[in-house]
Design an enzyme around this catalytic site. Structure first.
Site, PDB file in Angstrom:
ATOM      1  N   ASP A 148      66.551 -61.949  50.863  1.00  0.00           N
ATOM      2  CA  ASP A 148      66.548 -63.322  51.654  1.00  0.00           C
ATOM      3  C   ASP A 148      65.691 -63.323  52.683  1.00  0.00           C
ATOM      4  O   ASP A 148      65.680 -62.263  53.644  1.00  0.00           O
ATOM      5  CB  ASP A 148      67.798 -63.569  52.097  1.00  0.00           C
ATOM      6  CG  ASP A 148      68.101 -65.151  52.470  1.00  0.00           C
ATOM      7  OD1 ASP A 148      67.911 -65.966  51.410  1.00  0.00           O
ATOM      8  OD2 ASP A 148      68.279 -65.452  53.560  1.00  0.00           O
ATOM      9  N   ASP A 167      62.204 -74.695  46.137  1.00  0.00           N
ATOM     10  CA  ASP A 167      63.186 -73.969  45.496  1.00  0.00           C
ATOM     11  C   ASP A 167      64.465 -73.438  46.685  1.00  0.00           C
ATOM     12  O   ASP A 167      64.174 -73.130  47.507  1.00  0.00           O
ATOM     13  CB  ASP A 167      62.911 -72.728  44.812  1.00  0.00           C
ATOM     14  CG  ASP A 167      63.879 -72.110  43.872  1.00  0.00           C
ATOM     15  OD1 ASP A 167      64.327 -72.500  42.984  1.00  0.00           O
ATOM     16  OD2 ASP A 167      64.191 -70.892  44.496  1.00  0.00           O
ATOM     17  N   GLU A 211      64.976 -78.721  46.770  1.00  0.00           N
ATOM     18  CA  GLU A 211      66.288 -78.315  45.847  1.00  0.00           C
ATOM     19  C   GLU A 211      67.359 -78.446  46.690  1.00  0.00           C
ATOM     20  O   GLU A 211      67.871 -77.331  47.316  1.00  0.00           O
ATOM     21  CB  GLU A 211      66.139 -77.124  45.026  1.00  0.00           C
ATOM     22  CG  GLU A 211      67.027 -76.972  43.898  1.00  0.00           C
ATOM     23  CD  GLU A 211      67.783 -75.631  43.682  1.00  0.00           C
ATOM     24  OE1 GLU A 211      68.476 -75.791  42.667  1.00  0.00           O
ATOM     25  OE2 GLU A 211      67.275 -74.837  44.501  1.00  0.00           O
TER      26      GLU A 211
HETATM   27  C1  ARE Z   1      69.076 -63.637  38.112  1.00  0.00           C
HETATM   28  C2  ARE Z   1      70.439 -63.245  37.391  1.00  0.00           C
HETATM   29  C3  ARE Z   1      71.427 -62.929  38.362  1.00  0.00           C
HETATM   30  C4  ARE Z   1      70.582 -61.704  39.274  1.00  0.00           C
HETATM   31  C5  ARE Z   1      69.511 -61.974  39.951  1.00  0.00           C
HETATM   32  C6  ARE Z   1      68.657 -60.959  40.823  1.00  0.00           C
HETATM   33  O1  ARE Z   1      71.068 -64.110  36.571  1.00  0.00           O
HETATM   34  O2  ARE Z   1      72.552 -62.243  37.815  1.00  0.00           O
HETATM   35  O3  ARE Z   1      71.654 -61.203  40.408  1.00  0.00           O
HETATM   36  O4  ARE Z   1      68.594 -62.515  38.877  1.00  0.00           O
HETATM   37  O5  ARE Z   1      68.337 -60.153  39.946  1.00  0.00           O
HETATM   38  C7  ARE Z   1      67.468 -68.429  38.789  1.00  0.00           C
HETATM   39  C8  ARE Z   1      68.423 -68.283  37.765  1.00  0.00           C
HETATM   40  C9  ARE Z   1      69.464 -66.989  38.240  1.00  0.00           C
HETATM   41  C10 ARE Z   1      68.524 -65.913  38.407  1.00  0.00           C
HETATM   42  C11 ARE Z   1      67.403 -66.356  39.518  1.00  0.00           C
HETATM   43  C12 ARE Z   1      66.745 -65.169  39.812  1.00  0.00           C
HETATM   44  O6  ARE Z   1      69.502 -69.602  37.721  1.00  0.00           O
HETATM   45  O7  ARE Z   1      70.289 -66.922  37.353  1.00  0.00           O
HETATM   46  O8  ARE Z   1      69.262 -64.833  38.990  1.00  0.00           O
HETATM   47  O9  ARE Z   1      66.669 -67.303  38.977  1.00  0.00           O
HETATM   48  O10 ARE Z   1      66.072 -64.652  38.691  1.00  0.00           O
HETATM   49  C13 ARE Z   1      72.749 -72.033  43.486  1.00  0.00           C
HETATM   50  C14 ARE Z   1      71.496 -72.451  44.605  1.00  0.00           C
HETATM   51  C15 ARE Z   1      70.486 -72.994  43.904  1.00  0.00           C
HETATM   52  C16 ARE Z   1      69.823 -72.419  42.532  1.00  0.00           C
HETATM   53  C17 ARE Z   1      71.305 -72.317  41.670  1.00  0.00           C
HETATM   54  C18 ARE Z   1      70.711 -71.321  40.395  1.00  0.00           C
HETATM   55  O11 ARE Z   1      71.937 -73.315  45.694  1.00  0.00           O
HETATM   56  O12 ARE Z   1      69.268 -73.118  44.696  1.00  0.00           O
HETATM   57  O13 ARE Z   1      72.160 -71.602  42.399  1.00  0.00           O
HETATM   58  N1  ARE Z   1      68.837 -73.018  41.947  1.00  0.00           N
HETATM   59  C19 ARE Z   1      67.560 -72.499  42.130  1.00  0.00           C
HETATM   60  C20 ARE Z   1      66.637 -72.392  41.070  1.00  0.00           C
HETATM   61  C21 ARE Z   1      67.129 -71.574  39.933  1.00  0.00           C
HETATM   62  C22 ARE Z   1      66.835 -70.193  40.344  1.00  0.00           C
HETATM   63  C23 ARE Z   1      66.723 -70.034  42.099  1.00  0.00           C
HETATM   64  C24 ARE Z   1      67.167 -71.054  42.668  1.00  0.00           C
HETATM   65  C25 ARE Z   1      66.546 -68.525  42.442  1.00  0.00           C
HETATM   66  O14 ARE Z   1      66.659 -73.767  40.234  1.00  0.00           O
HETATM   67  O15 ARE Z   1      66.721 -71.510  38.653  1.00  0.00           O
HETATM   68  O16 ARE Z   1      67.853 -69.255  39.837  1.00  0.00           O
HETATM   69  O17 ARE Z   1      65.179 -68.861  42.689  1.00  0.00           O
HETATM   70  C26 ARE Z   1      77.179 -74.894  43.378  1.00  0.00           C
HETATM   71  C27 ARE Z   1      76.462 -74.810  44.658  1.00  0.00           C
HETATM   72  C28 ARE Z   1      75.214 -74.534  44.418  1.00  0.00           C
HETATM   73  C29 ARE Z   1      74.750 -73.456  43.363  1.00  0.00           C
HETATM   74  C30 ARE Z   1      75.474 -73.723  41.963  1.00  0.00           C
HETATM   75  C31 ARE Z   1      75.230 -72.595  41.100  1.00  0.00           C
HETATM   76  O18 ARE Z   1      76.786 -76.218  42.592  1.00  0.00           O
HETATM   77  O19 ARE Z   1      76.384 -76.004  45.305  1.00  0.00           O
HETATM   78  O20 ARE Z   1      74.420 -74.349  45.711  1.00  0.00           O
HETATM   79  O21 ARE Z   1      73.194 -73.547  43.266  1.00  0.00           O
HETATM   80  O22 ARE Z   1      76.754 -73.889  42.354  1.00  0.00           O
HETATM   81  O23 ARE Z   1      75.534 -72.854  40.006  1.00  0.00           O
HETATM   82 CA    CA Z   2      67.821 -67.900  53.044  1.00  0.00          CA
END
Ligand code: ARE
Ligand code: CA
Length: 475
Positions: A181, A211, A237
């Site tokens: 982070d 993002d 997002e």
């Molecule tokens: C992957 C693996 C993990 C591993 C990680 C590090 O899956 O197991 O620990 O890598 O090695 C995407 C995937 C993730 C992936 C990540 C990095 O979805 O699975 O992890 O890329 O490769 C929260 C966040 C929101 C986020 C979602 C996914 O608030 O910002 O989680 N969305 C964005 C993108 C994603 C992306 C990331 C962020 C990271 O759109 O595609 O992740 O860049 C409630 C809460 C939300 C929460 C949600 C989770 O609704 O209110 O805040 O969203 O639950 O379902």
């Molecule tokens: Ca942060």
């Protein structure tokens, strides 16, 4: 007039009755955004020229262009791309030259390019590795880019991961699924991030999807935005779940916000409730700040939303999204997946293959006849109000937009036959763009004649629709 029907369980409980004009925030007069999820740069370029530009799409939202981790051992999952290793523009979708060529091609087709900007974090790998473009990295070490002091170490939950989404500090200073982070409050980090975004602007990019915006204080995003070399469209997002302390409204000073509840609500209404509830559809966020969508790449992998897998129902829902004056519509274009991690069609080296619609798993929802023709409807009715709303108290709804468009949505299990509909349209012959393509003054599908009083007569099949608009008049 029917009594207002309200979806009692709706998160979006209606603050807006037939919201006023949709002054969409993206620059220009075409505001529809198409999300070409994981498409490589040559394919995006071609799609801008062949389809998005000619069809009146305003912008294309492309996947992250920066160097990312490589996990061939896991079959090159799509989410590799959300783990930055450096800000070199070199990814499984193509190198810097290919990216720049794509931006040029889209812009000359009249389509703006919005980049998925992953700036909250770097990678989440516990062991050292080599990124897509050859950069070596370790968990908190990205030589020449960031070192350990540039990252938060929140000291919570044993592994610094976010556990409690109801704790603001934790959400913004701990790690989202182990992703290192960034200290977005630090000046050197802000300068690095702005340097990356400015590099993209120098290549002609028009804006950014930020993002994981919720994981950065709004003011940090604002401070980074203030360092941009020229104005850029920003949409953030801002995921939100009931009770969380960080709310999308906080992010409005920086630009637009994505309204996740919109997709959940529309799915619930189409799947379990009544279309008549759509009469008040919207949210408390201002229409000109809201980016709305039925599904995105995250929600289609496990949330209760409508997706391409729902076929006709998905098309009808998107017809509504494009006809209704709330928010800036973002259309999803997906690839098929068996498991949630599955990456896009790739070659042996992990490079994303060219996207060829309707083959190889590329679903191209944006090209479905109903959805792509409703982009034309959306553009034709821009700036007008909803009028002539009528519903049957259940799953048959109709409404007009100014004197420019009229939509009938029949999601009843049976056909509506021989009914007369009163539109706000001037007399004339109109192409039904749900079933026909309009070009060169001709319609490949049914044509309806609206009389001097605005009436036309039609049958509407079960789970079907009719859409007429001013830019699809025959003869
Ligand atoms: C992957 C693996 C993990 C591993 C990680 C590090 O899956 O197991 O620990 O890598 O090695 C995407 C995937 C993730 C992936 C990540 C990095 O979805 O699975 O992890 O890329 O490769 C929260 C966040 C929101 C986020 C979602 C996914 O608030 O910002 O989680 N969305 C964005 C993108 C994603 C992306 C990331 C962020 C990271 O759109 O595609 O992740 O860049 C409630 C809460 C939300 C929460 C949600 C989770 O609704 O209110 O805040 O969203 O639950 O379902
Ligand atoms: Ca942060």
């Amino acid at each position: 007039m029917r009594k207002l029907a309200l979806a009692a369980s709706s998160l979006l409980a209606a603050t807006l009755l037939a919201p006023a004009t949709a002054t969409a925030a993206p620059p220009g007069d075409k505001d529809v955004i198409v999300r070409l999820f994981q498409w490589n740069w040559p394919s995006v370029a071609k799609e801008c020229k062949d389809f998005l530009g000619p069809r009146g799409v305003g912008g294309v939202h492309v996947s992250p262009p920066q160097e990312h981790i490589v996990r061939k051992d896991l079959g090159s999952p799509w989410w590799q791309d959300y783990q930055p290793v450096s800000y070199k523009i070199d990814s499984r979708r193509g190198d810097r030259a290919a990216f720049a060529a794509m931006v040029t091609a889209c812009k000359s087709a009249g389509v703006k390019v919005y980049v998925d900007a992953v700036i909250n974090h770097m990678a989440g790998q516990d062991v050292p590795g080599t990124g897509w473009a050859g950069s070596r990295y370790d968990h908190y070490s990205y030589p020449g880019v960031y070192a350990d002091q540039d990252f938060h170490h929140c000291g919570r939950n044993g592994n610094d991961d976010i556990k409690n989404y109801f704790d603001r500090f934790e959400v913004q200073n701990c790690e989202l699924v182990n992703l290192a982070d960034l200290k977005t409050e630090s000046e050197p980090v802000r300068n690095r991030i702005a340097g990356y975004l400015n590099d993209l602007l120098s290549l002609g990019v028009d804006g950014f999807r930020i993002d994981a915006a919720k994981h950065m204080p709004s003011a940090d995003i604002g401070a980074i935005k203030a360092k941009l070399s020229r104005p850029a469209y920003v949409f953030q997002e801002t995921t939100f779940a009931a009770g969380e302390p960080i709310v999308p409204d906080e992010y409005l000073p920086n630009g637009d916000v994505k309204v996740f509840a919109y997709g959940y609500d529309i799915a619930r209404i189409f799947n379990h409730e009544k279309l008549s509830y759509l009469r008040t559809f919207g949210s408390s966020l201002p229409s000109n700040k809201a980016v709305v969508f039925t599904d995105n790449h995250d929600t289609q992998r496990g949330h209760p939303v409508l997706t391409h897998k729902d076929g006709g129902r998905y098309a009808l829902a998107n017809a509504f999204v494009l006809a209704w004056p709330y928010g800036t519509p973002q259309l999803m274009s997906s690839f098929e997946f068996g498991t949630t991690d599955q990456g896009p069609p790739s070659d042996a080296d992990g490079r994303t293959k060219n996207a060829t619609c309707f083959t190889d798993g590329w679903r191209c929802e944006h090209r479905w006849q109903v959805i792509s023709n409703m982009i034309g409807f959306h553009n034709a009715v821009r700036g007008t109000n909803v009028n002539s709303w009528w519903d049957n108290g259940n799953d048959l709804i109709t409404f007009g937009r100014g004197d420019k468009g009229y939509l009938v949505l029949n999601d009843e299990g049976s056909a509506v036959t021989g009914r007369s509909f009163r539109t706000p349209l001037p007399a004339g012959r109109y192409c039904d763009v749900i079933h026909g393509d309009f070009s060169g003054g001709k319609c490949s599908g049914p044509v309806y004649t609206v009389d001097g009083g605005g009436w036309f007569r039609a049958d509407v099949a079960a789970h079907d629709a009719i859409a007429l608009h001013a830019n699809a008049r025959v003869g």
